[in-house]
Structures are given as structure tokens and as C-alpha cells.
Design a protein around this motif. Structure first.
Motif, mmCIF file in Angstrom:
data_model
loop_
_atom_site.group_PDB
_atom_site.id
_atom_site.type_symbol
_atom_site.label_atom_id
_atom_site.label_comp_id
_atom_site.label_asym_id
_atom_site.label_seq_id
_atom_site.Cartn_x
_atom_site.Cartn_y
_atom_site.Cartn_z
ATOM 1 N N GLY A 6 -46.807 82.757 10.724
ATOM 2 C CA GLY A 6 -48.173 82.671 10.208
ATOM 3 C C GLY A 6 -48.646 83.976 9.593
ATOM 4 N N ARG A 7 -49.446 83.805 8.571
ATOM 5 C CA ARG A 7 -49.971 84.954 7.811
ATOM 6 C C ARG A 7 -50.844 85.847 8.704
ATOM 7 N N ALA A 8 -50.691 87.154 8.542
ATOM 8 C CA ALA A 8 -51.423 88.100 9.392
ATOM 9 C C ALA A 8 -52.908 88.149 9.066
ATOM 10 N N THR A 9 -53.319 87.544 7.960
ATOM 11 C CA THR A 9 -54.752 87.518 7.642
ATOM 12 C C THR A 9 -55.490 86.488 8.496
ATOM 13 N N SER A 10 -54.761 85.653 9.219
ATOM 14 C CA SER A 10 -55.408 84.657 10.100
ATOM 15 C C SER A 10 -55.812 85.322 11.418
ATOM 16 N N ALA A 11 -57.070 85.116 11.814
ATOM 17 C CA ALA A 11 -57.552 85.704 13.078
ATOM 18 C C ALA A 11 -56.726 85.202 14.255
ATOM 19 N N ASN A 12 -56.250 83.961 14.168
ATOM 20 C CA ASN A 12 -55.491 83.399 15.290
ATOM 21 C C ASN A 12 -54.075 83.966 15.370
ATOM 22 N N VAL A 13 -53.509 84.304 14.215
ATOM 23 C CA VAL A 13 -52.209 84.973 14.203
ATOM 24 C C VAL A 13 -52.386 86.413 14.717
ATOM 25 N N ILE A 33 -46.506 82.232 5.758
ATOM 26 C CA ILE A 33 -46.790 80.827 6.089
ATOM 27 C C ILE A 33 -48.299 80.676 6.245
ATOM 28 N N GLY A 34 -48.840 79.645 5.607
ATOM 29 C CA GLY A 34 -50.281 79.386 5.707
ATOM 30 C C GLY A 34 -51.036 80.026 4.555
ATOM 31 N N GLY A 35 -52.265 79.575 4.359
ATOM 32 C CA GLY A 35 -53.100 80.086 3.271
ATOM 33 C C GLY A 35 -52.403 79.915 1.932
ATOM 34 N N ALA A 36 -52.458 80.963 1.104
ATOM 35 C CA ALA A 36 -51.880 80.875 -0.238
ATOM 36 C C ALA A 36 -50.352 80.731 -0.199
ATOM 37 N N ARG A 39 -46.334 76.351 3.017
ATOM 38 C CA ARG A 39 -45.195 76.162 3.941
ATOM 39 C C ARG A 39 -45.611 75.660 5.328
ATOM 40 N N ASN A 40 -46.935 75.444 5.534
ATOM 41 C CA ASN A 40 -47.340 74.911 6.838
ATOM 42 C C ASN A 40 -47.591 73.402 6.764
ATOM 43 N N ASP A 41 -47.225 72.809 5.613
ATOM 44 C CA ASP A 41 -47.370 71.355 5.495
ATOM 45 C C ASP A 41 -46.009 70.678 5.282
ATOM 46 N N GLY A 52 -50.442 71.526 11.522
ATOM 47 C CA GLY A 52 -50.249 72.194 10.232
ATOM 48 C C GLY A 52 -51.047 73.480 10.134
ATOM 49 N N LYS A 53 -51.292 74.113 11.267
ATOM 50 C CA LYS A 53 -52.066 75.367 11.294
ATOM 51 C C LYS A 53 -51.162 76.519 11.720
ATOM 52 N N VAL A 54 -51.650 77.731 11.523
ATOM 53 C CA VAL A 54 -50.961 78.914 12.031
ATOM 54 C C VAL A 54 -51.831 79.537 13.122
ATOM 55 N N PRO A 55 -51.217 80.164 14.125
ATOM 56 C CA PRO A 55 -49.790 80.430 14.265
ATOM 57 C C PRO A 55 -49.040 79.305 14.978
ATOM 58 N N THR A 56 -47.713 79.360 14.763
ATOM 59 C CA THR A 56 -46.776 78.680 15.654
ATOM 60 C C THR A 56 -45.940 79.803 16.259
ATOM 61 N N TRP A 65 -48.218 76.123 20.090
ATOM 62 C CA TRP A 65 -49.337 76.274 19.172
ATOM 63 C C TRP A 65 -50.585 76.369 20.013
ATOM 64 N N GLU A 66 -51.689 76.707 19.396
ATOM 65 C CA GLU A 66 -52.953 77.118 20.039
ATOM 66 C C GLU A 66 -52.788 78.573 20.501
ATOM 67 N N SER A 67 -53.377 79.463 19.712
ATOM 68 C CA SER A 67 -53.156 80.895 19.909
ATOM 69 C C SER A 67 -53.568 81.396 21.297
ATOM 70 N N ASN A 68 -54.687 80.912 21.829
ATOM 71 C CA ASN A 68 -55.129 81.445 23.123
ATOM 72 C C ASN A 68 -54.194 81.017 24.251
#
Ligand SMILES: N[C@@H](CCC(=O)N[C@@H](CS)C(=O)NCC(=O)O)C(=O)O
Length: 206
Positions: A6-13, A33-36, A39-41, A52-56, A65-68
Motif C-alpha cells: 500500500g501507498r505510504a500516502t495512506s494514513a492507514n498504511v 498499490i492504491g490511489g493513483a 493494482r488494488n482492484d 480492495g483497500k490498503v494496507p494489506t 487487513w484492517e490496519s488497527n
């Protein structure tokens, strides 16, 4: 070895990268992976993470999955002191993590996507405004807590601070009207001194 997709710009990643960095956990990271990047679909990705979300996150073939929930797993696996074993101390940590996901994240997401990832002409201003106000309400609750304790779940930095850090970074960095919440601001400044936060959270929002 932990693999983070998953892309590092994601708060969950960022939560997962932050914990690894903080605790010296070895990891591989696929940032594209994810955003622009997309590859997450793909069929292959959806088999691992049907949202279909990040992170995995993959630990030796075990897919999460589920970051927390993933950072709690990692904290237990690597015996992190950030996740206290005492029943009540642990509950204080977990309640703020659940609160981040259920109360703050949805509103923060609407504002973030609305302002950073949507062209002005395509924005739903009313929806963004409702979420901005709800987000501020949540941040006031957090500010009140941080007026009582140095970190979110007590006097020591814990796993509870990690999910809330990226949300605070956005709160103070986005061009939005917000009250000056000084306890929150001071805590955010304390977090910003940590090398893991400098590396993974204080990055450009996209
Ligand atoms: N509750 C989930 C939320 C995951 C989520 O919504 N991730 C967002 C990024 S923060 C996402 O994948 N968005 C679609 C994309 O990046 O393509 C978690 O904590 O892992």
C-alpha cells in the motif's frame, strides 16, 4: 518478514510503517498499490483483501487487513511495550484505536478526499462541511484527553497514539478552518520529534 502492501500516502498504511520503524521490525514495502497506482482492484489483490483497500499486510503467508487490528497483531507478535498486557491499560489503548476508526476516520476521509483529491468544481461542499464540523468535534474530545494525559492512553507513548498521529497531521496541515487546540498541538509536536513519524507521517499529502 512482514510485507506491507500500500501507498505510504495512506494514513492507514502509515500506521503499519510507523510501528515497524518504531520497533525495529523488519519489513518489505510495496508502495505502488492504491490511489493513483491502482493494482488494488485486481483479482489477485481482492483475493487477499476483499475490500480492495490498503494496507494489506502479510506475515509469512498469513494475510491481514484492517490496519488497527494488524498493528495489534504485530505488537503482540514482536512483544512491543506499546501494547500493555494489563487488562485495563490495554482497554484504554484499544478504545482510542476503535474510536479513531469509527468516529474520526470517516469524517477525516471525506474532508481529505474532498480537498486533496477532488477538483474544486467536482467537490460536494456541503458534505465536506458536515464532516469538517464532525471532525473538529472529535478533535476536541482528543484535545480534552490530552489535557489530562501526556499521550492518548496515559503518560507513556502507546499503540493508541499511532492511528491518531496521521489524522492529527492532516488536521493541522490541510487548508481548513479549525480551532486552535493547544493540547492536541503540543502532543502532535511531541510525536513529530520521533524519527518514525518524520519518515512516514510528515510527508506530503496526496
Ligand atoms: N479501515 C481500513 C480502511 C482502509 C482504507 O480505507 N484505505 C484507503 C486509504 S487510507 C484506501 O485503500 N483507499 C483506496 C485507495 O487508496 O486506492 C483500515 O484501517 O485498513
Amino acid at each position: 518478514m512482514i510485507k506491507i502492501l500500500g501507498r505510504a500516502t495512506s494514513a492507514n498504511v502509515q500506521k503499519v510503517l510507523w510501528l515497524c520503524e518504531e520497533e525495529g521490525i523488519e519489513y518489505e514495502h510495496d508502495n505502488e498499490i492504491g490511489g493513483a497506482f491502482g493494482r488494488n482492484d485486481t483479482k489477485e489483490y481482492l483475493l487477499m483483501n476483499p475490500n480492495g483497500k490498503v494496507p494489506t499486510i502479510i506475515d509469512d503467508g498469513f494475510v491481514m487487513w484492517e490496519s488497527n487490528s494488524a498493528i495489534r497483531y504485530m505488537a503482540r507478535k514482536f512483544k512491543s511495550e506499546l501494547y500493555p498486557p494489563d487488562l485495563r491499560a490495554r482497554n484504554l489503548v484499544e478504545r482510542w484505536m476503535d474510536w479513531e476508526l469509527s468516529v474520526l476516520a470517516p469524517h477525516q476521509g471525506v474532508v481529505m478526499v474532498g480537498i486533496v483529491r477532488t477538483l474544486p468544481e467536482d467537490r460536494d461542499d456541503e458534505k465536506i462541511e458536515i464532516s469538517r464540523l464532525a471532525w473538529i468535534n472529535g478533535m476536541k474530545i482528543l484535545d480534552a484527553q490530552l489535557g489530562k494525559t501526556r499521550f492518548v492512553a496515559g503518560e507513556k507513548f502507546s499503540l493508541a497514539d499511532i492511528p491518531l498521529g496521521p489524522i492529527a497531521h492532516r488536521f493541522f496541515s490541510l487548508d481548513i478552518e479549525r480551532p486552535e487546540l493547544s493540547n492536541l498541538r503540543n502532543w502532535y509536536k511531541r510525536l513529530a520529534d520521533r524519527p518514525a513519524v518524520k519518515k512516514w507521517v510528515l510527508i506530503e499529502m496526496a
